[in-house]
Design a protein around this motif. Structure first.
Motif, PDB file in Angstrom:
ATOM      1  N   SER A  59       0.702  -1.368   0.105  1.00 36.70           N
ATOM      2  CA  SER A  59      -0.009   0.122  -0.118  1.00 36.70           C
ATOM      3  C   SER A  59       0.831   1.229   0.038  1.00 36.70           C
ATOM      4  CB  SER A  59      -0.962  -0.064   1.096  1.00 36.70           C
ATOM      5  OG  SER A  59      -1.645  -1.023   1.175  1.00 36.70           O
ATOM      6  N   TRP A  62       2.487   1.795  -3.479  1.00 35.18           N
ATOM      7  CA  TRP A  62       1.501   2.182  -4.527  1.00 35.18           C
ATOM      8  C   TRP A  62       1.164   3.848  -4.108  1.00 35.18           C
ATOM      9  CZ3 TRP A  62      -0.503   1.326  -8.982  1.00 35.18           C
ATOM     10  CH2 TRP A  62      -0.786  -0.050  -9.303  1.00 35.18           C
ATOM     11  N   VAL A  63       0.986   4.340  -2.819  1.00 34.57           N
ATOM     12  CA  VAL A  63       0.667   5.703  -2.658  1.00 34.57           C
ATOM     13  C   VAL A  63       2.024   6.582  -2.905  1.00 34.57           C
ATOM     14  CG1 VAL A  63       0.254   7.309  -0.699  1.00 34.57           C
ATOM     15  CG2 VAL A  63      -1.151   5.041  -0.904  1.00 34.57           C
ATOM     16  N   MET A 230      -7.058  -3.265  -8.423  1.00 38.00           N
ATOM     17  CA  MET A 230      -6.835  -3.681  -6.989  1.00 38.00           C
ATOM     18  C   MET A 230      -7.173  -4.849  -6.521  1.00 38.00           C
ATOM     19  SD  MET A 230      -7.845  -0.072  -5.192  1.00 38.00           S
ATOM     20  CE  MET A 230      -9.521   0.042  -5.918  1.00 38.00           C
ATOM     21  N   ASP A 234      -8.646  -4.860  -0.993  1.00 37.02           N
ATOM     22  CA  ASP A 234      -8.001  -3.567  -1.150  1.00 37.02           C
ATOM     23  C   ASP A 234      -9.117  -2.483  -1.519  1.00 37.02           C
ATOM     24  OD1 ASP A 234      -4.488  -4.223  -2.237  1.00 37.02           O
ATOM     25  OD2 ASP A 234      -5.811  -4.699  -0.411  1.00 37.02           O
ATOM     26  N   MET A 236      -9.273   2.301  -2.235  1.00 38.06           N
ATOM     27  CA  MET A 236      -8.636   3.208  -2.524  1.00 38.06           C
ATOM     28  C   MET A 236      -9.550   4.505  -2.455  1.00 38.06           C
ATOM     29  SD  MET A 236      -5.731   4.301  -5.444  1.00 38.06           S
ATOM     30  CE  MET A 236      -6.757   3.855  -6.911  1.00 38.06           C
ATOM     31  N   SER A 248     -13.142   4.140  -4.451  1.00 35.75           N
ATOM     32  CA  SER A 248     -13.453   2.880  -5.262  1.00 35.75           C
ATOM     33  C   SER A 248     -14.718   2.269  -4.686  1.00 35.75           C
ATOM     34  CB  SER A 248     -12.094   1.899  -5.063  1.00 35.75           C
ATOM     35  OG  SER A 248     -12.024   1.593  -3.537  1.00 35.75           O
ATOM     36  N   TYR A 283      -5.490   1.398   6.781  1.00 34.22           N
ATOM     37  CA  TYR A 283      -5.504   2.534   5.586  1.00 34.22           C
ATOM     38  C   TYR A 283      -4.416   3.373   5.896  1.00 34.22           C
ATOM     39  CZ  TYR A 283      -8.427   5.972   7.757  1.00 34.22           C
ATOM     40  OH  TYR A 283      -8.655   7.078   8.752  1.00 34.22           O
ATOM     41  N   SER A 285      -2.686   7.049   4.682  1.00 32.32           N
ATOM     42  CA  SER A 285      -3.063   8.400   3.858  1.00 32.32           C
ATOM     43  C   SER A 285      -2.033   9.245   3.635  1.00 32.32           C
ATOM     44  CB  SER A 285      -3.935   9.020   4.820  1.00 32.32           C
ATOM     45  OG  SER A 285      -3.562   9.520   5.952  1.00 32.32           O
ATOM     46  N   TYR A 297      -4.970   4.506   0.703  1.00 35.36           N
ATOM     47  CA  TYR A 297      -5.219   3.149   0.314  1.00 35.36           C
ATOM     48  C   TYR A 297      -5.230   2.189   1.418  1.00 35.36           C
ATOM     49  CZ  TYR A 297      -4.217  -0.656  -3.307  1.00 35.36           C
ATOM     50  OH  TYR A 297      -4.288  -1.778  -4.036  1.00 35.36           O
TER      51      TYR A 297
END
Length: 617
Positions: A59, A62-63, A230, A234, A236, A248, A283, A285, A297
């Protein structure tokens, strides 16, 4: 006494071991059961924790990557606007100069000005309308309806800057240049490019609203986020000024309205994990200040935990069944051994003594055999390691020669360009045309060439640097790096290169070792195409990067490999080239790297026009 002792010994030989076995079995079984229960309880906790940490790492990657993409796009926004403005104004400038030079001394100044204005109005149908102003502030061609008065020299922008006077000064003093200001109203920034026409004291220019461009960029990035695939567990979300602009489908379905409101309220500019705020959800941020965006995410932990617990329960059930079977079998075996021992008690002493001598003799033989066997194994391993070192050294020396050749190809054109720069400076000096501006321009050009040559050396140096550990990389980037090292060599040989890349998943590999394999395969394809003088030679590299599998194919149209030798090409020192052009180590080393270091496979197959080498990891 001796007879009784022999009888006692005979019975003791049977009874004492049985008693010891039963006692030891009881304690060992009890201890083993306790340890197994404690072990599997710990395994459950570790397994769940490892899965959560793995998902957290993914995660964050990705972010962070998305924020890097946001940063890259945002930083290029102003450059893109300036490029668009310069192209538009340069076209208008060329048009005005062409009309002036065509009709000068042929028509009156008034007619020429009218023709120039008419030509500039033709450019105003585009995204960047052209305006024209004289150095005394006369509004020849207004930039918008908001500024249509006849003389605008005293106009001030929203920050009380005499922006028209700044434009005039920029055009007069520097001939051209960019200005940025809140031209009409606060927080509505415009980038303006002006250029001196050098006729009639006119200058032309164009402006673009930066905020409009930024809004377009936001829309583009938002559409990209919506298309990102995803995992099942998961989700987002994207917030602007703490208001959701994209959630999402999984986020909307996983979390209720209260949870979504809680997330929105607790967003902060600090990048961090939120694990205690929502039950069964983690999650991450991160705040991106230039767009005032909060990107998060996350994933659902309960699904993973249930799955792992189910696996562990199944394994525990299997172990319980195994323990029951072992206990039952042990009891049956003990009973059988007791009965058998009682029946054979009269013969056990003689057999014991006989076998004691035999065991001692064989133990001595086995000890001697072990000593000689250990020495032979050590000698064999030492010899094999020495062979591997020789193979690797030979492969490196062969590659180093190829690398030097590639560097020569890469440097040939920049060296020619550097020579032209020196010739231009020398010529300008001889003709007394060497100005500081011209010299600075040539120095910038020379520095750019030297920078290119330095980057080339760095690329080859990084390739020879040994990998210490695996890293997460985009295989398409690794393939592009390999191609760039061979690009000049392929161009000089007239070989077309086609890249076909699908998938953007990260792969955990040794980067430089993978580059070495790619270079071996590309070079082999190039050599056979040149050797056979193939018409329209072509190398195709296909990359398929999926979640659980990486496939890379390197294909050529050189006619393929003879089936009689296809199984031998991966053997060391086997080569289809002459002794001056091939060592027979390239494919052997490539297969060893892929299969032993990267845990994959390297295979070869013929097709209609040539051959394909296939890497699977």
């Amino acid at each position: 006494m001796k007879i009784n002792e022999k009888r006692v010994i005979s019975y003791l030989i049977v009874v004492v071991p049985l008693a010891l076995v039963l006692t030891a079995s009881f304690f060992i079984t009890t201890f083993y059961i306790d340890k197994v229960n404690a072990y599997f309880k710990k395994v459950k906790e570790i397994s769940i924790a490892e899965h959560i940490e793995s998902k957290k790492a993914k995660s964050e990657i990705w972010v962070d990557q998305l924020n890097l993409l946001f940063d890259y796009k945002t930083n290029r926004l102003a450059d893109g606007i300036k490029m668009e403005l310069k192209q538009s104004v340069d076209m208008a400038y060329d048009s005005a100069r062409y009309i002036y030079e065509k009709y000068d001394m042929k028509k009156s100044a008034r007619e020429i000005k009218e023709r120039i204005i008419d030509s500039q109005m033709a450019f105003n149908a585009g995204k960047s309308p052209i305006f024209m102003v004289s150095f005394n502030g006369e509004n020849i061609l207004p930039r918008s309806l908001k500024l249509s008065q006849k003389n605008i020299i005293s106009y001030e922008d929203a920050n009380h800057r005499a922006i028209i006077l700044e434009e005039i000064q920029k055009a007069r003093k520097y001939q051209e240049g960019f200005l940025e200001s809140d031209f009409y109203e606060q927080k509505q920034s415009y980038i303006t490019y002006v250029k001196n026409l050098n006729i009639y004291d006119y200058y032309i220019g164009s402006s673009i609203n930066v905020e409009n461009k930024r809004d377009s960029l936001k829309s583009e990035l938002l559409e990209m986020l919506k298309s990102i695939p995803m995992d099942r567990a998961d989700f987002m979300g994207l917030y602007e000024a703490k208001e959701p602009i994209f959630l999402s489908k999984k986020m909307s379905s996983f979390l209720g309205d209260n949870s979504l409101e809680f997330i929105s309220t607790n967003l902060s500019e600090e990048s961090k994990w939120h694990k205690d705020t929502l039950d069964n959800f983690y999650y991450y941020s991160k705040y991106y200040e230039p767009l005032d965006w909060y990107l998060l995410y996350g994933f659902e932990t309960s699904k993973m935990s249930k799955k792992e617990l189910e696996k562990q329960n199944q394994l525990e059930q299997m172990l319980d069944n195994e323990l029951d079977f072992i206990l039952s079998a042990s009891a049956a075996i003990v009973i059988f051994v007791v009965v058998l021992s009682l029946l054979l008690s009269r013969k056990i002493n003689g057999i014991f003594l006989e076998y004691q001598d035999e065991v001692q003799r064989r133990a001595d033989e086995l000890e001697k055999l072990n000593e000689s066997l250990e020495q032979r194994v050590a000698d064999g391993l030492r010899e094999q390691r020495q062979k591997d070192k020789i193979l690797i050294q030979q492969s490196k020396m062969a590659e180093m020669g190829d690398m030097l050749s590639m560097i020569a190809h890469q440097w040939r054109q920049p060296l020619n360009q550097m020579s032209y720069v020196f010739m231009n400076i020398d010529s300008a000096y001889e003709h007394k045309e060497l100005t500081k501006e011209y010299l600075d321009e040539k120095l910038v050009e020379a520095n750019a060439i030297l920078e290119f040559m330095s980057v080339t050396i760095d690329d080859f140096r990084n390739y020879f640097r040994p990998d210490k550990s695996k890293e997460f990389v985009l295989v398409s980037d690794v393939v592009n790096t390999s191609v760039s090292l061979m690009q000049k060599s392929l161009e000089l040989s007239g070989i077309e290169l086609e890249l076909d890349t699908q998938g953007r998943d990260l792969t955990h590999i040794y980067k430089n070792e993978f580059i070495q394999v790619m270079l071996n395969l590309i070079k082999n394809a190039k050599d056979i195409l040149v050797e056979k003088e193939v018409q329209n030679p072509k190398i195709t590299i296909k990359t398929r990067c999926q979640k659980e599998k990486l496939v890379v194919e390197v294909c050529d149209n050189a006619g393929g490999i003879d089936e009689a030798i296809k199984e031998k090409i991966f053997e060391p020192y086997f080569s289809t080239k002459d002794k001056h052009n091939g060592t027979g180590l390239g494919l052997y080393m490539s297969k060893m790297i892929i299969e032993e270091h990267l845990g994959g496979s390297l295979s070869v197959s013929n097709f209609e026009d040539g051959v394909c080498f296939r890497i699977e990891i």
